[in-house]
Write a protein that holds these residues in place. Structure first.
Motif, PDB file in Angstrom:
ATOM      1  N   ARG A   1     -10.990  12.332 -32.785  1.00  0.00           N
ATOM      2  CA  ARG A   1     -11.514  13.519 -32.094  1.00  0.00           C
ATOM      3  C   ARG A   1     -12.571  13.138 -31.058  1.00  0.00           C
ATOM      4  N   ILE A   2     -13.407  12.168 -31.397  1.00  0.00           N
ATOM      5  CA  ILE A   2     -14.459  11.736 -30.475  1.00  0.00           C
ATOM      6  C   ILE A   2     -13.842  11.168 -29.197  1.00  0.00           C
ATOM      7  N   VAL A   3     -12.897  10.241 -29.376  1.00  0.00           N
ATOM      8  CA  VAL A   3     -12.277   9.600 -28.215  1.00  0.00           C
ATOM      9  C   VAL A   3     -11.513  10.635 -27.385  1.00  0.00           C
ATOM     10  N   ASN A   4     -10.763  11.494 -28.076  1.00  0.00           N
ATOM     11  CA  ASN A   4     -10.000  12.507 -27.350  1.00  0.00           C
ATOM     12  C   ASN A   4     -10.904  13.480 -26.604  1.00  0.00           C
ATOM     13  N   THR A   5     -12.025  13.837 -27.220  1.00  0.00           N
ATOM     14  CA  THR A   5     -12.975  14.760 -26.576  1.00  0.00           C
ATOM     15  C   THR A   5     -13.496  14.187 -25.261  1.00  0.00           C
ATOM     16  N   ILE A   6     -13.784  12.898 -25.266  1.00  0.00           N
ATOM     17  CA  ILE A   6     -14.316  12.270 -24.049  1.00  0.00           C
ATOM     18  C   ILE A   6     -13.311  12.389 -22.898  1.00  0.00           C
TER      19      ILE A   6
ATOM     20  N   GLU B   1     -11.128  18.274 -17.972  1.00  0.00           N
ATOM     21  CA  GLU B   1     -11.590  19.657 -17.775  1.00  0.00           C
ATOM     22  C   GLU B   1     -12.574  19.759 -16.616  1.00  0.00           C
ATOM     23  N   ALA B   2     -13.470  18.790 -16.516  1.00  0.00           N
ATOM     24  CA  ALA B   2     -14.444  18.802 -15.415  1.00  0.00           C
ATOM     25  C   ALA B   2     -13.711  18.752 -14.078  1.00  0.00           C
ATOM     26  N   MET B   3     -12.755  17.844 -13.950  1.00  0.00           N
ATOM     27  CA  MET B   3     -12.031  17.719 -12.687  1.00  0.00           C
ATOM     28  C   MET B   3     -11.187  18.959 -12.404  1.00  0.00           C
ATOM     29  N   ALA B   4     -10.668  19.589 -13.450  1.00  0.00           N
ATOM     30  CA  ALA B   4      -9.864  20.809 -13.250  1.00  0.00           C
ATOM     31  C   ALA B   4     -10.752  21.942 -12.720  1.00  0.00           C
TER      32      ALA B   4
ATOM     33  N   ASP C   1     -23.442  14.720 -20.519  1.00  0.00           N
ATOM     34  CA  ASP C   1     -22.530  15.851 -20.755  1.00  0.00           C
ATOM     35  C   ASP C   1     -21.400  15.447 -21.692  1.00  0.00           C
ATOM     36  N   LEU C   2     -20.929  14.188 -21.569  1.00  0.00           N
ATOM     37  CA  LEU C   2     -19.863  13.731 -22.458  1.00  0.00           C
ATOM     38  C   LEU C   2     -20.390  13.615 -23.887  1.00  0.00           C
ATOM     39  N   SER C   3     -21.615  13.097 -24.045  1.00  0.00           N
ATOM     40  CA  SER C   3     -22.121  12.976 -25.418  1.00  0.00           C
ATOM     41  C   SER C   3     -22.443  14.343 -26.005  1.00  0.00           C
ATOM     42  N   GLU C   4     -22.839  15.275 -25.160  1.00  0.00           N
ATOM     43  CA  GLU C   4     -23.072  16.646 -25.628  1.00  0.00           C
ATOM     44  C   GLU C   4     -21.756  17.253 -26.155  1.00  0.00           C
TER      45      GLU C   4
ATOM     46  N   SER D   1     -23.818  10.292 -30.941  1.00  0.00           N
ATOM     47  CA  SER D   1     -22.787  10.737 -29.989  1.00  0.00           C
ATOM     48  C   SER D   1     -22.896   9.945 -28.693  1.00  0.00           C
ATOM     49  N   ALA D   2     -24.116   9.768 -28.224  1.00  0.00           N
ATOM     50  CA  ALA D   2     -24.333   9.014 -26.982  1.00  0.00           C
ATOM     51  C   ALA D   2     -23.882   7.571 -27.146  1.00  0.00           C
ATOM     52  N   GLN D   3     -24.167   6.980 -28.315  1.00  0.00           N
ATOM     53  CA  GLN D   3     -23.759   5.595 -28.552  1.00  0.00           C
ATOM     54  C   GLN D   3     -22.240   5.451 -28.575  1.00  0.00           C
ATOM     55  N   LEU D   4     -21.562   6.462 -29.130  1.00  0.00           N
ATOM     56  CA  LEU D   4     -20.096   6.403 -29.185  1.00  0.00           C
ATOM     57  C   LEU D   4     -19.485   6.494 -27.797  1.00  0.00           C
ATOM     58  N   VAL D   5     -20.052   7.353 -26.940  1.00  0.00           N
ATOM     59  CA  VAL D   5     -19.560   7.445 -25.561  1.00  0.00           C
ATOM     60  C   VAL D   5     -19.711   6.087 -24.893  1.00  0.00           C
TER      61      VAL D   5
END
Lengths: 95, 100
Positions: free
Chosen positions: A24-29, A35-38, B10-13, B26-30
């Motif tokens: 989920r973490i990787v997919n969210t990134i 989404e930002a670019m869209a 924003d990505l870590s948020e 979260s920030a470390q994972l990004v």
């Protein structure tokens, strides 16, 4: 390297996290970047690179097979520019 | 166009909201994700993220460049460059989202 290998590497480094949470973490990134670019936003990741959206103007295209002219509408396309640090690392320069 | 700029924050948020780890973790994972992608590319690997896109490294040959201001010829050394090819899905979503 593919998405599942990336997920596995992160999972190996974080044994306290469930594998499905790492997914989920990787997919969210990646989802967040799309989404930002869209929305027409830019995503700037210092040292890595920046994702942005470029406008391609409307033009008269041509069907290469028939030579027939076709109207091509303006459109927006994703664009990635490599960050300085990564560009330097690719060429063997250390920070 | 909205024209906002998002950053690592924003990505870590987003990760923080999605998974409920601390903001710090979260920030470390990004950061780890970006580092793993970079390291693979530096090793010369192609990084293929399905439904996102493909990062690949290309070798560029040496060539003679020219200083556009002075017209002076300068050698450009061989180098490795990174190219990103967006997936069809990304192209479609970006085109649809920005359509007026």
């Amino acid at each position: 390297m593919i998405r599942s290998e990336l997920i596995q590497k992160i999972a190996d480094e974080n044994p306290h996290l469930y594998h499905r949470d790492v997914e989920r973490i990787v997919n969210t990134i990646f989802e967040e970047i799309i989404e930002a670019m869209a929305r027409g936003d830019r995503v700037e990741l210092r040292g890595f690179g920046a994702f942005s959206v470029k406008k391609r103007e409307a033009r008269i295209g041509r069907n290469p097979r028939t030579g027939e002219s076709v109207q091509v509408e303006e459109k927006y396309v994703p664009f990635f520019k490599t960050g300085k640090l990564l560009r330097d690392r690719l060429n063997g320069k250390q920070e | 166009m909205a024209g906002k700029t998002l950053t690592r924050m924003d990505l870590s948020e987003a990760v923080f909201r999605e998974v409920g780890l601390s903001r710090n973790e979260s920030a470390q994972l990004v950061e780890s994700v970006l580092n793993h992608i970079s390291d693979a590319l530096v090793r010369g690997e192609t990084v293929k993220i399905s439904s996102f896109g493909t990062f690949s490294v290309r070798d560029k040959a040496a060539r003679i460049g020219r200083n556009p201001k002075t017209g002076e010829e300068v050698p450009i050394s061989p180098r490795r460059v990174l190219t990103f090819r967006p997936s069809h899905l990304m192209k479609e979503r970006v085109a649809a989202g920005n359509k007026r």
